[in-house]
Motif scaffolding. Structure first.
Motif, PDB file in Angstrom:
ATOM      1  N   LEU A 102      49.443 -62.359  -5.879  1.00  0.00           N
ATOM      2  CA  LEU A 102      48.975 -62.394  -4.488  1.00  0.00           C
ATOM      3  C   LEU A 102      49.959 -61.697  -3.559  1.00  0.00           C
ATOM      4  O   LEU A 102      49.573 -60.940  -2.660  1.00  0.00           O
ATOM      5  CB  LEU A 102      48.785 -63.854  -4.047  1.00  0.00           C
ATOM      6  N   ASN A 103      51.231 -61.918  -3.808  1.00  0.00           N
ATOM      7  CA  ASN A 103      52.256 -61.336  -2.942  1.00  0.00           C
ATOM      8  C   ASN A 103      52.418 -59.830  -3.144  1.00  0.00           C
ATOM      9  O   ASN A 103      53.095 -59.176  -2.346  1.00  0.00           O
ATOM     10  CB  ASN A 103      53.596 -62.040  -3.175  1.00  0.00           C
ATOM     11  N   LEU A 104      51.804 -59.296  -4.203  1.00  0.00           N
ATOM     12  CA  LEU A 104      51.843 -57.846  -4.419  1.00  0.00           C
ATOM     13  C   LEU A 104      50.678 -57.125  -3.732  1.00  0.00           C
ATOM     14  O   LEU A 104      50.715 -55.901  -3.563  1.00  0.00           O
ATOM     15  CB  LEU A 104      51.788 -57.527  -5.921  1.00  0.00           C
ATOM     16  N   THR A 105      49.636 -57.887  -3.324  1.00  0.00           N
ATOM     17  CA  THR A 105      48.412 -57.262  -2.819  1.00  0.00           C
ATOM     18  C   THR A 105      48.590 -56.449  -1.537  1.00  0.00           C
ATOM     19  O   THR A 105      47.840 -55.482  -1.341  1.00  0.00           O
ATOM     20  CB  THR A 105      47.307 -58.317  -2.604  1.00  0.00           C
ATOM     21  N   PRO A 106      49.522 -56.782  -0.628  1.00  0.00           N
ATOM     22  CA  PRO A 106      49.654 -55.943   0.564  1.00  0.00           C
ATOM     23  C   PRO A 106      50.261 -54.562   0.295  1.00  0.00           C
ATOM     24  O   PRO A 106      50.225 -53.691   1.172  1.00  0.00           O
ATOM     25  CB  PRO A 106      50.585 -56.765   1.483  1.00  0.00           C
ATOM     26  N   ILE A 107      50.826 -54.352  -0.892  1.00  0.00           N
ATOM     27  CA  ILE A 107      51.545 -53.100  -1.165  1.00  0.00           C
ATOM     28  C   ILE A 107      50.658 -51.864  -1.010  1.00  0.00           C
ATOM     29  O   ILE A 107      51.062 -50.900  -0.344  1.00  0.00           O
ATOM     30  CB  ILE A 107      52.204 -53.151  -2.561  1.00  0.00           C
ATOM     31  N   PRO A 108      49.434 -51.816  -1.607  1.00  0.00           N
ATOM     32  CA  PRO A 108      48.604 -50.615  -1.420  1.00  0.00           C
ATOM     33  C   PRO A 108      48.318 -50.298   0.042  1.00  0.00           C
ATOM     34  O   PRO A 108      48.367 -49.131   0.454  1.00  0.00           O
ATOM     35  CB  PRO A 108      47.315 -50.962  -2.183  1.00  0.00           C
ATOM     36  N   CYS A 147      60.152 -64.418   0.435  1.00  0.00           N
ATOM     37  CA  CYS A 147      60.923 -63.178   0.275  1.00  0.00           C
ATOM     38  C   CYS A 147      60.018 -61.948   0.354  1.00  0.00           C
ATOM     39  O   CYS A 147      60.342 -60.968   1.037  1.00  0.00           O
ATOM     40  CB  CYS A 147      61.671 -63.192  -1.064  1.00  0.00           C
ATOM     41  N   PHE A 148      58.872 -62.008  -0.337  1.00  0.00           N
ATOM     42  CA  PHE A 148      57.923 -60.897  -0.294  1.00  0.00           C
ATOM     43  C   PHE A 148      57.425 -60.655   1.130  1.00  0.00           C
ATOM     44  O   PHE A 148      57.378 -59.519   1.606  1.00  0.00           O
ATOM     45  CB  PHE A 148      56.728 -61.171  -1.212  1.00  0.00           C
ATOM     46  N   THR A 149      57.036 -61.737   1.792  1.00  0.00           N
ATOM     47  CA  THR A 149      56.419 -61.603   3.110  1.00  0.00           C
ATOM     48  C   THR A 149      57.404 -61.057   4.134  1.00  0.00           C
ATOM     49  O   THR A 149      57.034 -60.230   4.979  1.00  0.00           O
ATOM     50  CB  THR A 149      55.866 -62.962   3.576  1.00  0.00           C
ATOM     51  N   ILE A 150      58.641 -61.501   4.079  1.00  0.00           N
ATOM     52  CA  ILE A 150      59.661 -60.975   4.994  1.00  0.00           C
ATOM     53  C   ILE A 150      59.833 -59.479   4.776  1.00  0.00           C
ATOM     54  O   ILE A 150      59.943 -58.702   5.738  1.00  0.00           O
ATOM     55  CB  ILE A 150      60.993 -61.721   4.796  1.00  0.00           C
ATOM     56  N   ALA A 151      59.833 -59.064   3.512  1.00  0.00           N
ATOM     57  CA  ALA A 151      59.955 -57.633   3.209  1.00  0.00           C
ATOM     58  C   ALA A 151      58.779 -56.849   3.791  1.00  0.00           C
ATOM     59  O   ALA A 151      58.953 -55.768   4.368  1.00  0.00           O
ATOM     60  CB  ALA A 151      60.033 -57.424   1.697  1.00  0.00           C
ATOM     61  N   TYR A 152      57.565 -57.402   3.680  1.00  0.00           N
ATOM     62  CA  TYR A 152      56.385 -56.717   4.198  1.00  0.00           C
ATOM     63  C   TYR A 152      56.410 -56.636   5.723  1.00  0.00           C
ATOM     64  O   TYR A 152      55.979 -55.631   6.310  1.00  0.00           O
ATOM     65  CB  TYR A 152      55.115 -57.430   3.744  1.00  0.00           C
TER      66      TYR A 152
END
Length: 232
Positions: A19-25, A75-80
């Motif tokens: 789920l945390n990878l989905t915003p990458i595209p 951690c993922f969300t802060i990076a995004y």
């Protein structure tokens, strides 16, 4: 029962990682086009607040699975969020305010409220996180265009809610069950709108919603207005 708890928490952590990878595209596309209109900023902010609060709650009630899961998500969300505002061009204006608020809120929420109050707050924040992508529903309905709905994000949210909802039943924690049940419903609604916008679900309910929204004054970008007029 302990084996089931371990299985579901491990599965939940894996699905949450996906789920945390989905915003990458979407972020890669936005970085190329310099257009962030298709990214739900509200979702990123609410997700970070939700993950942070769940980390505090899980620490207080000693739930290792949710702690690991939400720490990874935080951690993922802060990076995004950093990438989003770097694309937007205001990272040095937004960043200090955002991180200062996170630090102050973490200290206060960990020291002051009891675990039950943190649990209630977690329910509210989780509901807001699942609701946040709904901000993209308005342009999707108005333009009958599925591009406004992140089809990578929503199914992942739905799967995540299902697994953690079962985990909540196994550990008998309604603070976990309630928001994930709500998440299932919100995600299902967004998937139905996506299918309708694709033209595969000619249900009058969504056309009725679009007409109701159209009756109200709406702020739209010039590109959205031109695209909507062309569709008519």
């Amino acid at each position: 029962m302990n084996i089931l708890i371990t299985i579901y928490s491990t599965t939940g952590i894996f699905i949450s990682f996906i789920l945390n990878l989905t915003p990458i595209p979407s972020l890669i596309k936005a970085n190329i086009t310099r257009d962030i209109s298709e990214i739900s900023h509200a979702y990123l902010i609410m997700a970070s607040a939700n993950y942070l609060n769940w980390c505090l709650y899980a620490t207080k009630v000693d739930l290792l699975g949710p702690l690991i899961n939400n720490l990874i998500g935080l951690c993922f969300t802060i990076a995004y969020i950093i990438v989003y505002h770097k694309i937007k061009g205001d990272i040095w204006k937004f960043g200090p305010i955002y991180f200062s608020c996170c630090a102050c809120i973490s200290l206060i929420m960990f020291k002051v409220p009891p675990s039950d109050l943190l649990g209630l707050l977690s329910v509210g924040l989780s509901a807001l996180q699942y609701m946040a992508p709904i901000e993209q529903i308005k342009p999707a309905l108005l333009n009958k265009d599925p591009k406004y709905i992140d089809i990578f994000l929503i199914p992942a949210l739905m799967s995540n809610a299902a697994v953690w909802g079962v985990y909540g039943f196994l550990v008998d924690d309604w603070f976990i069950i309630i928001p994930n049940l709500m998440g299932l419903l919100f995600s299902l609604f967004q998937i139905l709108v996506y299918v309708w916008a694709q033209g595969f679900l000619p249900h009058p309910t969504f056309s009725w919603l679009a007409n109701k929204i159209r009756e109200k004054p709406i702020k739209m970008t010039e590109d959205d207005t031109i695209e909507f007029q062309n569709k008519d």
